[in-house]
Design a protein around this motif. Sequence first.
Motif, PDB file in Angstrom:
ATOM      1  N   ASP A   1       0.823  -1.203   0.000  1.00 16.70           N
ATOM      2  CA  ASP A   1       0.000   0.000   0.000  1.00 16.70           C
ATOM      3  C   ASP A   1       0.864   1.263   0.000  1.00 16.70           C
ATOM      4  O   ASP A   1       0.473   2.292  -0.560  1.00 16.70           O
ATOM      5  N   GLU A   2       2.033   1.175   0.626  1.00 22.47           N
ATOM      6  CA  GLU A   2       2.947   2.316   0.613  1.00 22.47           C
ATOM      7  C   GLU A   2       3.496   2.548  -0.796  1.00 22.47           C
ATOM      8  O   GLU A   2       3.612   3.691  -1.264  1.00 22.47           O
ATOM      9  N   ARG A   3       3.814   1.473  -1.488  1.00 23.60           N
ATOM     10  CA  ARG A   3       4.301   1.607  -2.865  1.00 23.60           C
ATOM     11  C   ARG A   3       3.228   2.211  -3.758  1.00 23.60           C
ATOM     12  O   ARG A   3       3.521   3.039  -4.622  1.00 23.60           O
ATOM     13  N   GLU A   4       1.993   1.772  -3.566  1.00 24.14           N
ATOM     14  CA  GLU A   4       0.900   2.315  -4.382  1.00 24.14           C
ATOM     15  C   GLU A   4       0.741   3.819  -4.150  1.00 24.14           C
ATOM     16  O   GLU A   4       0.551   4.590  -5.092  1.00 24.14           O
ATOM     17  N   ALA A   5       0.829   4.233  -2.906  1.00 30.76           N
ATOM     18  CA  ALA A   5       0.690   5.658  -2.593  1.00 30.76           C
ATOM     19  C   ALA A   5       1.843   6.459  -3.186  1.00 30.76           C
ATOM     20  O   ALA A   5       1.645   7.567  -3.716  1.00 30.76           O
ATOM     21  N   LEU A   6       3.034   5.890  -3.129  1.00 32.07           N
ATOM     22  CA  LEU A   6       4.193   6.589  -3.694  1.00 32.07           C
ATOM     23  C   LEU A   6       4.133   6.622  -5.221  1.00 32.07           C
ATOM     24  O   LEU A   6       4.591   7.583  -5.847  1.00 32.07           O
TER      25      LEU A   6
ATOM     26  N   GLU B   1       1.437   6.899  -6.942  1.00 35.80           N
ATOM     27  CA  GLU B   1       0.512   7.998  -7.242  1.00 35.80           C
ATOM     28  C   GLU B   1       1.224   9.348  -7.095  1.00 35.80           C
ATOM     29  O   GLU B   1       1.056  10.243  -7.931  1.00 35.80           O
ATOM     30  N   TYR B   2       2.020   9.478  -6.043  1.00 31.54           N
ATOM     31  CA  TYR B   2       2.786  10.715  -5.840  1.00 31.54           C
ATOM     32  C   TYR B   2       3.741  10.926  -7.015  1.00 31.54           C
ATOM     33  O   TYR B   2       3.868  12.045  -7.539  1.00 31.54           O
ATOM     34  N   PHE B   3       4.399   9.854  -7.451  1.00 29.71           N
ATOM     35  CA  PHE B   3       5.328   9.955  -8.575  1.00 29.71           C
ATOM     36  C   PHE B   3       4.616  10.450  -9.830  1.00 29.71           C
ATOM     37  O   PHE B   3       5.108  11.359 -10.521  1.00 29.71           O
ATOM     38  N   GLN B   4       3.471   9.888 -10.119  1.00 31.30           N
ATOM     39  CA  GLN B   4       2.749  10.261 -11.336  1.00 31.30           C
ATOM     40  C   GLN B   4       2.292  11.721 -11.300  1.00 31.30           C
ATOM     41  O   GLN B   4       2.328  12.420 -12.316  1.00 31.30           O
ATOM     42  N   LEU B   5       1.888  12.182 -10.131  1.00 29.90           N
ATOM     43  CA  LEU B   5       1.334  13.534 -10.025  1.00 29.90           C
ATOM     44  C   LEU B   5       2.405  14.609  -9.838  1.00 29.90           C
ATOM     45  O   LEU B   5       2.294  15.711 -10.384  1.00 29.90           O
ATOM     46  N   GLN B   6       3.456  14.317  -9.052  1.00 24.40           N
ATOM     47  CA  GLN B   6       4.390  15.350  -8.619  1.00 24.40           C
ATOM     48  C   GLN B   6       5.783  15.248  -9.231  1.00 24.40           C
ATOM     49  O   GLN B   6       6.520  16.228  -9.263  1.00 24.40           O
ATOM     50  N   VAL B   7       6.178  14.075  -9.701  1.00 24.02           N
ATOM     51  CA  VAL B   7       7.560  13.868 -10.162  1.00 24.02           C
ATOM     52  C   VAL B   7       7.625  13.667 -11.671  1.00 24.02           C
ATOM     53  O   VAL B   7       8.401  14.340 -12.367  1.00 24.02           O
ATOM     54  N   PHE B   8       6.834  12.756 -12.177  1.00 25.65           N
ATOM     55  CA  PHE B   8       6.893  12.396 -13.598  1.00 25.65           C
ATOM     56  C   PHE B   8       6.817  13.615 -14.528  1.00 25.65           C
ATOM     57  O   PHE B   8       7.588  13.701 -15.498  1.00 25.65           O
ATOM     58  N   PRO B   9       5.920  14.578 -14.268  1.00 25.54           N
ATOM     59  CA  PRO B   9       5.812  15.693 -15.215  1.00 25.54           C
ATOM     60  C   PRO B   9       7.077  16.546 -15.350  1.00 25.54           C
ATOM     61  O   PRO B   9       7.249  17.217 -16.373  1.00 25.54           O
ATOM     62  N   VAL B  10       7.952  16.541 -14.367  1.00 30.65           N
ATOM     63  CA  VAL B  10       9.132  17.423 -14.451  1.00 30.65           C
ATOM     64  C   VAL B  10      10.393  16.678 -14.855  1.00 30.65           C
ATOM     65  O   VAL B  10      11.466  17.284 -14.983  1.00 30.65           O
ATOM     66  N   LEU B  11      10.316  15.373 -15.057  1.00 27.27           N
ATOM     67  CA  LEU B  11      11.491  14.606 -15.457  1.00 27.27           C
ATOM     68  C   LEU B  11      11.782  14.807 -16.940  1.00 27.27           C
ATOM     69  O   LEU B  11      10.870  14.967 -17.743  1.00 27.27           O
ATOM     70  N   MET B  12      13.072  14.791 -17.273  1.00 27.83           N
ATOM     71  CA  MET B  12      13.495  15.012 -18.659  1.00 27.83           C
ATOM     72  C   MET B  12      14.552  13.991 -19.052  1.00 27.83           C
ATOM     73  O   MET B  12      15.752  14.276 -19.001  1.00 27.83           O
TER      74      MET B  12
ATOM     75  N   ARG C   1      14.368   8.038  -0.674  1.00 27.95           N
ATOM     76  CA  ARG C   1      15.127   9.009  -1.467  1.00 27.95           C
ATOM     77  C   ARG C   1      14.450   9.211  -2.833  1.00 27.95           C
ATOM     78  O   ARG C   1      13.931   8.269  -3.419  1.00 27.95           O
ATOM     79  N   LEU C   2      14.480  10.426  -3.312  1.00 29.08           N
ATOM     80  CA  LEU C   2      13.822  10.750  -4.572  1.00 29.08           C
ATOM     81  C   LEU C   2      14.382   9.914  -5.713  1.00 29.08           C
ATOM     82  O   LEU C   2      13.620   9.417  -6.562  1.00 29.08           O
ATOM     83  N   GLU C   3      15.709   9.734  -5.762  1.00 33.58           N
ATOM     84  CA  GLU C   3      16.288   8.965  -6.864  1.00 33.58           C
ATOM     85  C   GLU C   3      15.884   7.499  -6.796  1.00 33.58           C
ATOM     86  O   GLU C   3      15.769   6.815  -7.817  1.00 33.58           O
ATOM     87  N   GLU C   4      15.642   6.989  -5.579  1.00 35.73           N
ATOM     88  CA  GLU C   4      15.168   5.613  -5.424  1.00 35.73           C
ATOM     89  C   GLU C   4      13.734   5.488  -5.945  1.00 35.73           C
ATOM     90  O   GLU C   4      13.378   4.499  -6.599  1.00 35.73           O
ATOM     91  N   LEU C   5      12.924   6.487  -5.667  1.00 33.51           N
ATOM     92  CA  LEU C   5      11.548   6.488  -6.175  1.00 33.51           C
ATOM     93  C   LEU C   5      11.547   6.529  -7.704  1.00 33.51           C
ATOM     94  O   LEU C   5      10.815   5.770  -8.362  1.00 33.51           O
TER      95      LEU C   5
END
Length: 721
Positions: free
Chosen positions: A148-153, A155-166, A226-230
């Motif tokens: 459940d923690e992975r699922e929540a993370l 979701e966080y990745f898709q909303l907050q991290v993925f859009p700014v990755l290049m 860590r962000l890089e681990e996510l």
Amino acid sequence: MDPALADSGLGDAEDDDFDVAFEAPDSDLPENRYLDRELSWLAFNQRVLELGEDPTIPVLERANFLAIFASNLDEFFMVRVAGLKRRIITGLAVPTNVGRAPADALADISAEAHQLQLRHAAAWTDLVRPALADAGIQVCEWNELADDEREALTEYFQLQVFPVLMPLAVDPAHPFPYISGLSLNLAIRIRNARTGRQEFARLKVPPMLPRFVQVPGSDGGLRFIRLEELIANHLGDLFPGMEVLDHHAFRLTRNEDVEIEEDESENLIQALEAELLRRRFGPPIRLEITDDMDDVTLDLLIKELDITDQEVYRLPGPLDLGGLFDIARIDRPDLHYPPHVPTTAVAFQPGDGRERGDIFRALRKADVLVHHPYESFTTSVQAFLEQAARDPHVLAIKQTLYRTSGDSPIVQALIDAAEAGKQVLALVEVKARFDEANNIVWARKLEKAGVHVVYGLVGLKTHCKLALVIRQEDGMLRHYSHVGTGNYNPKTSRVYEDLGLFTADPQVGKDLTRLFNELSGYAIEKKFKRLLVAPLHLRKGLLRLIDRERAHAIAGKPAHIRIKVNSMVDEQIIDALYRASEAGVRVDVWVRGICSLRTDLPGVSDNITVRSIVGRYLEHSRIFAFDNDGDPQVYIGSADMMHRNLDRRIEALVRVSAPAHVEELLSFFDGAFDENTLAWRLGEGGVWERHTVSATGKPLVDLQNRTMSQIQRRRRTRSVR
């Protein structure tokens, strides 16, 4: 880099001593009488690391020390190592302070730095991370999380991290991308599912996002990843239709030193702005990689970055532990040092029905010596300038600004004064390393407000800490002066240990008036009464004071020299201390960082003791005390014992004259050199040994805690006259 560490922060790797080779005078002193300054700096950073390893220190403070170590080392590479490499490339074969060729010195540094970085990584993995977990703060790996923690993370990745990755591909159509200095990156190998061909991609970990992501829904404590681990565990989302074969973190350090060639006709601000842009593209000097990186990926990085094997640092555990500053800020008072609340200096406390202390009234009675952070910067230095800005009797304010905070009330006070019609002069040192851009912004804001902004003398940094207020009283002008050891920065004043002398002494006022005239105009002042000023006569003045103690010892009189500095490197000063020691002068040197002075030279340094205190607060004050046959002369100011401070900077020391202040400063030394005080001691072979317990096994006293307690016990009856 943590801004609180600039000027060195705990770091102070800054230096530009590479352009001048010092030639020691003919002497009967041994040739090998100096310690290597670069290795001495690394020894200082090791002392910082030892605090991170110390289980008696609150665990979030230990995390902070690990972050400081990492930040310090980054600056060391960007400045000192970059300078050595520049000398090798250009063929400027100026030897180091111990006569080593730059290439040999670089090899020594590399070997020591490798060991320290491995020790640093182990301190996090084996000591601090488990201690944090025991305290309810876990830094987890992906495979340690529940579903459940992975699922929540995710979701966080898709909303907050993925859009700014290049993600940036590297192939014949896409050249190897530019890797910015100190950025954390992922090197990714992928296979094209359609062609079967292997490809390489680089992904920068976004620095604007939190480095440690809190795991949602954690119960009974805090959990982070860590962000890089996510990111690494969601690479499939970045490369759809491709097979992710492998990924590894890496981090590059570049030469980010700024070099400015000045002349009278050059616009210094414009030159600095251009150089700051060039800084981003400095040559690589260090490549940090995880220890599991494969040879194919490493070979590609070495080739594309044009870096040598010696400059590769293969490390276990996560890279860029400077990110631990975020963890260290977690609000858990039980895991931090107990709070120390600065007091208002006794002389500046409200009284006689006044709601606030009247600084000018207090100074008309007596000089005031303040000791930060034990005594408040806000109610002393800041209040001094704010009162001057609103006082209708104040005609002029003159001030040096080397570093200040981004929301500086000091700068605002100068602006308020100018807008109130007062004459205001601000000498802004726009070349303060790593603060250049910030200082340019403030310089322009000051100019727009009508402040007279000057940038000092060509070829010299203005490092002195001076403020002068001219006030009209009873038809005459009175000078109110402040000479300090630290920057006019409210933020760093809470973690930097510094001293400041406030005085209405007319002679100090005259000295500062002449010095400001020299800095802003064309006056060349040869002599000052209560100041020692570099580069004209500070070195000569200190050498005379040292030699006077030597003469006293030869004459059979008691002789004692006590010096507290951030760095002790200058060969002439060191040789003078050796000669004083040979004559029987007791020499106590209290140094925070670099020390090229040796204590293991028989017959030469027998009377020299060197201590270092690294702790909760950054020891930053500079004090010079000479026994003078029972009539002590004590100076405080901005200068360290380095070539740059004595020869290529405007520095100022002021003589402290009030007997109570002299006694206070000498007792400060007594505390530092007490055998029951926790400190590092410099010994055989330049090795620093930390002493934490007494001969009877009792814990030694923390000088900083003791100083805070002593100052808080002061009573109004101790006002100094």
